[in-house]
Design a protein around this motif. Structure first.
Motif, PDB file in Angstrom:
ATOM      1  N   SER A   1      42.155  34.454  37.598  1.00 36.75           N
ATOM      2  CA  SER A   1      42.298  34.048  36.202  1.00 36.75           C
ATOM      3  C   SER A   1      40.994  33.438  35.721  1.00 36.75           C
ATOM      4  CB  SER A   1      43.436  33.041  36.032  1.00 36.75           C
ATOM      5  OG  SER A   1      44.693  33.653  36.254  1.00 36.75           O
TER       6      SER A   1
ATOM      7  N   TRP B   1      43.166  32.121  28.648  1.00 36.49           N
ATOM      8  CA  TRP B   1      43.163  32.552  30.038  1.00 36.49           C
ATOM      9  C   TRP B   1      43.398  34.053  30.101  1.00 36.49           C
ATOM     10  CZ3 TRP B   1      41.779  30.001  34.345  1.00 36.49           C
ATOM     11  CH2 TRP B   1      41.712  28.602  34.296  1.00 36.49           C
TER      12      TRP B   1
ATOM     13  N   LYS C   1      44.003  37.170  32.909  1.00 31.13           N
ATOM     14  CA  LYS C   1      44.313  37.457  34.310  1.00 31.13           C
ATOM     15  C   LYS C   1      43.717  38.813  34.674  1.00 31.13           C
ATOM     16  CE  LYS C   1      48.061  35.866  36.008  1.00 31.13           C
ATOM     17  NZ  LYS C   1      49.465  35.587  36.381  1.00 31.13           N
TER      18      LYS C   1
ATOM     19  N   GLN D   1      49.716  36.333  26.759  1.00 28.18           N
ATOM     20  CA  GLN D   1      48.964  36.541  27.991  1.00 28.18           C
ATOM     21  C   GLN D   1      47.997  37.707  27.808  1.00 28.18           C
ATOM     22  OE1 GLN D   1      51.848  37.340  31.054  1.00 28.18           O
ATOM     23  NE2 GLN D   1      52.587  39.226  30.109  1.00 28.18           N
TER      24      GLN D   1
END
Length: 647
Positions: free
Chosen positions: A414, A425, A427, A461
């Motif tokens: 991450s 963030w 990933k 995300q």
């Protein structure tokens, strides 16, 4: 003209028969000496050989077939009207391997991997035979070409109940081209098993076919026991992914492709193509719906499939495939508020001054799930612009934190990326291991191929998959061209550096106060560039990658702390890897072999050597390595990421 060698006539004899044809040894009836008549007799027998017990001549083609074939034209110069009607609603993109019928005629060649996206202009029997022919056109050609239909599709060409009729679209591949010779006759396509019939859910007949034939079975309903008792299935699913070509077998002689399908219940199965069948995947596209009538049901163990599923699907001898092609939709998105109108208008004014002050929306494609593809978005995307269902995003920012997913068996990291509008963030999923080289805090990076979605916890995300198309990761702070390409930087003085800066600064400096220089050699992990920690025995552990390293992955590197100076200020900075090697002008292995006295004296020879360097702030407030990772020098604020000796 000798009619026995007329290429128009000879072209209508199957190729495998030509090799065995011997006109001189044909039986010559006493009352008939005309060679043309002998040729017709041979052609009739070749097209429809008599079977034992059949009435002589009952199944032979009539004479008229000779003249009808002589005058058939394979090169119409006006596109058939049925194609013109279909073209009005034709919106899908071409498949990657598609060729046009015009190009086939121009090149007199057709590769087995080429795709024809065709429309049936006519379906007919060769007069006096049971041989089905399809006359095909396409949206981009004025020519048509005839195809000998493979017998596995004959029941679909029945004039009364068949689906292969005028106006039907088909995809086909794996075709051999039988070319016309000596400028006479016309080319034809020999039979192929790799044909997919297109369906349109907006057409009543096609919708009824799908509803009546393909809606009762699902992946969950498949039973191997039922299959062993002769049951067959008709399945309907979306193509989720198309795998790359795999080579198997003792001598790498067996080809295989995996197509992942997902049905309406969310259940996934593999559809396997073997050997010559792999060209069939050229007819598929991700997002399209595939209807499979009587697929071969195989045990995944017998198919050498590493999967948790018990069964998989294959293209059997009785399988028929129908396709509802994925049509790329488009959506208009507003130009984000973070995109200054100056930026937008500057770009558009170069193309069309009248549009300079009007830009507010951009049309972008989206997939079947509603995710919008930003790969061709003309403006820079900022963190604050990110929303759900965005794909192929590019971000330009600074690394503010790095962490390793310790509980993940895969190589998953991450990164916290920061730009002028905020932080987020991201990933990163790697195929096997970290493969981006050295990456540190404060480094400026460019990442493409990012995808945004909302998690189950209702949080945005950002994901990145190393093997996705369009995925790239570039560390600009360590870019070799950064220092010797003036278009990539603006020079700064050391006095311009600020504790809060997040930019990569390019400075022209000399090495100073060598007596305070600290030079050390350490073992590093060649894949990520981080220093290694010695564990029990001979094992070495990388705290960045969270694993023990093989000997081939271990390299000796410098850990250098040195004073840089220019006319305005002095800065104590550190570096490692190739940057330290450039500053010290000696390799780590060579330095390590020097006697201790020479190692101590060596840096003194470098005093006042001049360099262009790239400097980043690796200790800015808020920066950090999570999950037990440690910065390689957590006392110094400035890291030298690149260095180039200058005069």
């Amino acid at each position: 003209m000798d009619l026995l060698t007329d290429p128009v006539l000879l072209n209508d004899i199957p190729d495998h028969e030509l090799s065995s044809m011997d006109i001189d040894h044909l039986e010559k009836p006493q009352e008939e000496e005309d060679p043309f008549l002998r040729f017709v007799d041979y052609a009739q027998s070749a097209l429809s050989p008599e079977e034992d017990g059949s009435e002589e001549g009952s199944d032979k083609p009539g004479w008229s077939w000779v003249w009808s074939e002589q005058h058939r034209s394979g090169a119409q110069k006006k596109r058939p009207e049925c194609i013109n009607q279909l073209a009005k609603r034709h919106k899908r993109a071409k498949l990657p391997h598609t060729v046009t019928i015009d190009s086939v005629y121009e090149k007199n060649f057709l590769s087995l991997t080429s795709v024809l996206e065709a429309v049936i202009v006519d379906a007919f029997l060769l007069p006096g035979t049971d041989i089905y022919m399809l006359s095909l056109g396409d949206y981009w050609s004025s020519n048509t070409i005839d195809l000998y239909l493979h017998r596995r599709f004959y029941y679909l060409a029945d004039p009364n109940n068949g689906i292969l009729k005028r106006g039907r679209e088909i995809f086909l591949t794996g075709c051999y081209l039988r070319t016309a010779s000596q400028g006479s006759g016309h080319s034809r396509l020999l039979p192929t098993e790799y044909l997919v019939i297109l369906l349109d859910e907006d057409q009543d007949d096609d919708a009824m076919l799908l509803g009546a034939q393909f809606c009762s079975d699902s992946f969950s309903s498949i039973s191997l026991d039922a299959v062993n008792h002769g049951n067959s299935y008709a399945l309907f699913a979306r193509i989720e992914s198309i795998g790359s070509l795999e080579v198997q077998g003792k001598h790498d002689s067996l080809q295989r492709k995996q197509v992942t399908l997902i049905d309406n219940d969310g259940v996934r199965l593999k559809f396997l193509l073997w050997g010559d069948q792999v060209v069939l995947a050229n007819l598929f596209s991700v997002g399209s719906m595939l209807a499979m009538d009587r697929p071969f049901i195989a045990n995944s163990v017998d198919s050498a499939l590493e999967s948790c599923e018990e069964i998989c699907l294959e293209y059997g001898s009785a399988t028929q495939l129908y396709l509802v092609p994925f049509v790329q939709q488009e959506e208009r998105v507003s130009v984000a508020l973070t995109q200054s109108r100056y930026q937008a208008s500057k770009m558009l004014s170069a193309l069309d001054p009248s549009q300079a002050s009007k830009v507010s929306q951009i049309t972008l494609p989206c997939d079947s799930q509603g995710s919008i593809d930003f790969s061709n978005y003309p403006f820079r995307s900022f963190v604050v612009d990110l929303r759900d269902k965005m794909t192929s995003i590019s971000l330009y920012g600074v690394i503010a934190a790095i962490s390793r997913e310790n509980n993940d068996a895969e190589a998953t990291f991450s990164l916290r990326i920061e730009d002028a509008t905020g932080t987020i963030w991201a990933k990163l999923y790697f195929v096997g291991y970290w493969s981006l080289g050295r990456l540190g805090l404060g480094h400026t990076v460019y990442i493409s191929g990012l995808t945004c979605s909302v998690s189950k916890q209702n949080r945005l995300q950002v994901l990145w998959f190393e093997n996705d198309a369009g995925a790239s990761f570039i560390n600009l702070s360590c870019l070799p061209a950064l220092l010797n390409s003036s278009c990539l930087h603006k020079s700064s003085y050391l006095s311009d550096l600020s504790n809060q800066t997040s930019n990569t600064h390019i400075c022209r400096v000399w090495l100073d106060q060598i007596e305070h220089c600290h030079v050390n050699t350490r073992l590093s992990h060649a894949l990520c560039g981080y220093f290694l920690n010695k564990t029990t025995g001979e094992d070495v552990y990388c705290s960045f990658c969270c694993r023990n390293c093989d000997a081939a992955e271990v390299a000796r590197t410098f850990h250098l702390k040195i004073t840089l100076a220019d006319e305005s200020a002095k800065v104590f900075a550190w570096c490692t890897g190739q940057t330290a090697t450039e500053l010290l002008q000696i390799s780590p292995d060579e330095f390590y072999e020097l006697p201790e006295e020479e190692q101590i004296m060596y840096p003194s020879s470098l005093e006042h050597e001049r360099f262009a360097v790239a400097l980043v702030n690796c200790r800015r407030q808020g920066y950090g390595l999570a999950d037990g990772l440690m910065q390689e020098d957590d006392m110094l604020m400035w890291e030298i990421t690149r260095a180039l000796k200058s005069g």
